[in-house]
Design an enzyme around this catalytic site. Structure first.
Site, short mmCIF file in Angstrom:
data_model
loop_
_atom_site.label_atom_id
_atom_site.label_comp_id
_atom_site.label_asym_id
_atom_site.label_seq_id
_atom_site.Cartn_x
_atom_site.Cartn_y
_atom_site.Cartn_z
N GLU A 21 -6.17 -16.55 -21.63
CA GLU A 21 -7.66 -16.23 -21.64
C GLU A 21 -8.12 -15.74 -20.16
O GLU A 21 -7.56 -16.37 -19.16
CB GLU A 21 -8.81 -17.39 -21.99
CG GLU A 21 -10.19 -17.06 -21.91
CD GLU A 21 -11.11 -18.08 -22.29
OE1 GLU A 21 -11.33 -18.41 -23.64
OE2 GLU A 21 -11.68 -18.95 -21.33
N TYR A 276 -6.17 -21.24 -20.89
CA TYR A 276 -7.35 -21.01 -20.06
C TYR A 276 -6.80 -20.62 -18.64
O TYR A 276 -6.60 -21.83 -18.02
CB TYR A 276 -8.37 -22.10 -20.30
CG TYR A 276 -8.79 -22.13 -21.45
CD1 TYR A 276 -9.62 -21.13 -22.32
CD2 TYR A 276 -8.79 -23.38 -22.31
CE1 TYR A 276 -9.98 -21.29 -23.74
CE2 TYR A 276 -9.37 -23.64 -23.68
CZ TYR A 276 -10.03 -22.39 -24.39
OH TYR A 276 -10.30 -22.70 -25.49
#
Length: 628
Positions: A21, A276
């Site tokens: 991400e 992430y």
């Protein structure tokens, strides 16, 4: 390609998939840095990446630009976040349209957080209240074009901790058209595995992708975990607390903790990991290496083609490109972005492609003058220039003005020959060794489906002194297997190719498929590349002050030297292309430019006029059409 299909394939193969991400940076320099990082992280082999959406679409345009860049230029399957927060229907329609035009086929539909100046989440008039509403709308408007991801909350979310209610909402989103689930970050694996089991018991069968937050520093780890309400296992506290002030030690220990967590997730049958990254690469890469999902060199993925594919809307079937942009895929995508069709199966009419202008974004030399001088120094002699090329081949430098990326493993087979040429003042830009039937699974040369074999002709492209070009062409003309195209900045072009059409320099043979010829040499494309190649050199010269020795030196090379490509059409031959250069060198590389004289075996080469009468020229119409 839909993410749910990629995840299903990974599950069926028993091979864990991973994804990254990214979020929109706040500054233009941050955006460029992230684009460069995304480009590098492509080689780690993620199944997809996703790009976040600011509350109320506060960074919506940048999100759309990032999706386009990742999908079309970098060639990453991309998922765009889309939230309900402060989003009128018109904004949602605009965002979906931009994603569609970029070739994006995946959306992560979220309710989103409230704006920073609002304590409680509220829907705006004419907007969407829940992610469920957004899922239904996307499915109604676009049918099955978009794979729609939804969020899962193993540890609850800010305004709802009741897992029964959250599970009911999740089931509704999936039943309405959600095709995969991405979870919030967590560190409690036992709770996550129990939550997955409950999802399956409730009849939720779509792929579940756990959100993994690597550990960068102790302070950031605590801030993010507490901000998301994540439970931190006591084992982690005990391991990290004593070293909390040593960032390197925290990353090292954190790598082991996160990798152990990932192994337990995989052992539970969940073969997907979503990192992430916080727009950083190192901590994520360390975990992937610990899991042995990438090599220490960071190149795990098998290639569908020998060059990086674009996943733009109309480019997914593209499978033929000129070799000249081998090391500059971003500029090739930029210069061909307005084409209505892209070559598939064959290059087609050589006069039909129209390459974009050189002022398009991403085509000129990257970096500031100061950065480029720091990278390549202040060359004042041809020896200095040749040393820069040698250092690049030796991997001491990661870029050249003509190459966006370091030398690949493929070049190792001809590394010594390339170094020798450059030390003699013959400046190599692009090259490939011959390959005679390597398996498509070969870690260096392989590409394409399993069970196939790949081939390539030896290819060399270089900048060469105008006094040496005549001797080199004469030698090429005396061979039976060599073809060439040569041109200077002013457009003086010459070739011995008997056809204007493409000459395949890479091809593959695969079970149940026609022969694939993905890389070619072709006249019109070479002349388009010529403009870019000399522009890059001129840009490099302009990094130095006007009148400086470095500026004068590089300008002289750009204004007087030739760019030549040579193909040895005998792919069985391993070194014939380098035999052309025996005894060919520029003497006095350390002296002033004006006194540098080329020699051939100690003698001055023939002047250009003596060669022209014997040169096997093809019909010059193609050159005239392009150059005039």
């Amino acid at each position: 390609m839909h993410i749910s299909k990629k995840l299903a394939e990974a599950q069926a193969a028993g091979s864990p998939a991973f994804s990254f991400e990214f979020f929109p940076p706040k500054t233009s320099q941050g955006v460029q840095n992230l684009y460069d990082r995304m480009d590098r992280m492509h080689d780690l082999g993620p199944s997809f990446v996703d790009v976040t959406w600011g509350a109320g679409g506060s960074q919506s345009q940048l999100t759309c630009e990032m999706v386009h860049f990742a999908q079309t230029v970098v060639g990453l399957e991309t998922c765009m976040h889309l939230t309900c927060t402060d989003m009128a229907k018109e904004k949602v329609d605009g965002a979906l349209s931009e994603a569609y035009k970029a070739g994006c086929t995946n959306i992560l539909a979220l309710r989103g957080d409230p704006p920073r100046d609002t304590e409680k989440w509220e829907a705006i008039e004419g907007g969407f209240r829940y992610a469920l509403d957004l899922v239904k709308y996307i499915r109604a408007q676009y049918g099955d074009h978009f794979d729609i991801g939804v969020a899962g909350y193993p540890e609850g979310c800010d305004d709802q901790k009741d897992q029964d209610i959250l599970m009911e909402h999740l089931k509704q989103k999936v039943d309405a058209g959600g095709t995969f689930i991405v979870t919030q970050m967590f560190y409690d694996v036992d709770n996550f595995c129990a939550w997955v089991d409950r999802c399956r018991a409730e009849g939720i069968t779509v792929p579940i992708v756990p959100g993994i937050m690597p550990i960068q520093t102790h302070a950031a780890f605590l801030r993010r975990a507490n901000g998301m309400g994540c439970k931190i296992p006591q084992k982690w506290v005990d391991a990290l607390e004593p070293i909390k002030n040593d960032d390197a030690a925290v990353r090292e220990v954190g790598k082991g903790l996160v990798a152990e967590m990932c192994r337990r997730i995989i052992d539970h049958g969940v073969l997907a990991l979503h990192f992430y990254t916080m727009n950083l690469a190192q901590s994520t890469k360390m975990v992937l290496e610990e899991l042995e999902l990438v090599s220490q060199g960071g190149t795990p993925t098998k290639k569908a083609l020998p060059w990086r594919q674009s996943l733009g809307l109309s480019r997914r079937e593209e499978d033929v490109r000129p070799v000249f942009w081998k090391n500059r895929h971003k500029s090739y995508v930029a210069r061909t972005q307005d084409w209505d069709e892209f070559p598939n199966g064959r290059w087609g009419d050589s006069r039909s492609p129209a390459f974009g202008e050189l002022d398009a974004y991403g085509i000129g030399l990257k970096g500031t003058n100061e950065q480029n001088i720091k990278t390549w120094g202040k060359p004042e002699t041809l020896r200095d220039i040749s040393d820069i090329f040698v250092r690049f081949i030796q991997n001491d430098l990661k870029t050249l003005p003509w190459s966006e990326a370091p030398v690949t493993d493929e070049a190792q087979a001809i590394r010594n020959e390339l170094i020798d040429l450059n030390r003699r003042g013959l400046l190599t830009i692009t090259s490939q060794p011959s390959v005679n039937g390597a398996k498509s699974s070969d870690p260096v040369h392989g590409w394409g489906p399993p069970g196939g074999y790949v081939y390539q002709k030896a290819y060399l492209e270089l900048l060469i002194s105008p006094a040496l070009i005549t001797e080199l062409i004469d030698r090429i003309d005396r061979t039976e297997t060599m073809t060439f195209h040569a041109v200077d900045k002013a457009g003086d072009a010459r070739t011995n190719s008997h056809s204007d059409g493409p000459n395949a320099v890479t091809w593959g043979v695969f079970p149940g498929k026609e022969i694939v010829q993905p890389t070619i040499v072709e006249t019109v494309s070479f002349l388009a590349w010529k403009d870019e190649a000399f522009r890059l050199g001129t840009d490099w010269a302009k990094c130095h002050p006007a009148g400086s020795p470095s500026r004068q030196l590089i300008d002289h090379i750009m204004n007087n030297w030739y760019l030549i490509n040579i193909v040895d059409n005998d792919f069985h031959s391993s070194g014939g292309i380098f035999n052309l250069f025996k005894g060919l060198e520029v003497q006095d590389l350390d002296g002033p430019l004006a006194s540098s004289k080329p020699t051939v075996n100690g003698h001055s080469p023939k002047p250009l006029a003596e060669l022209n009468g014997n040169h096997k020229m093809t019909d010059g119409k193609v050159f005239d059409e392009v150059l005039n």
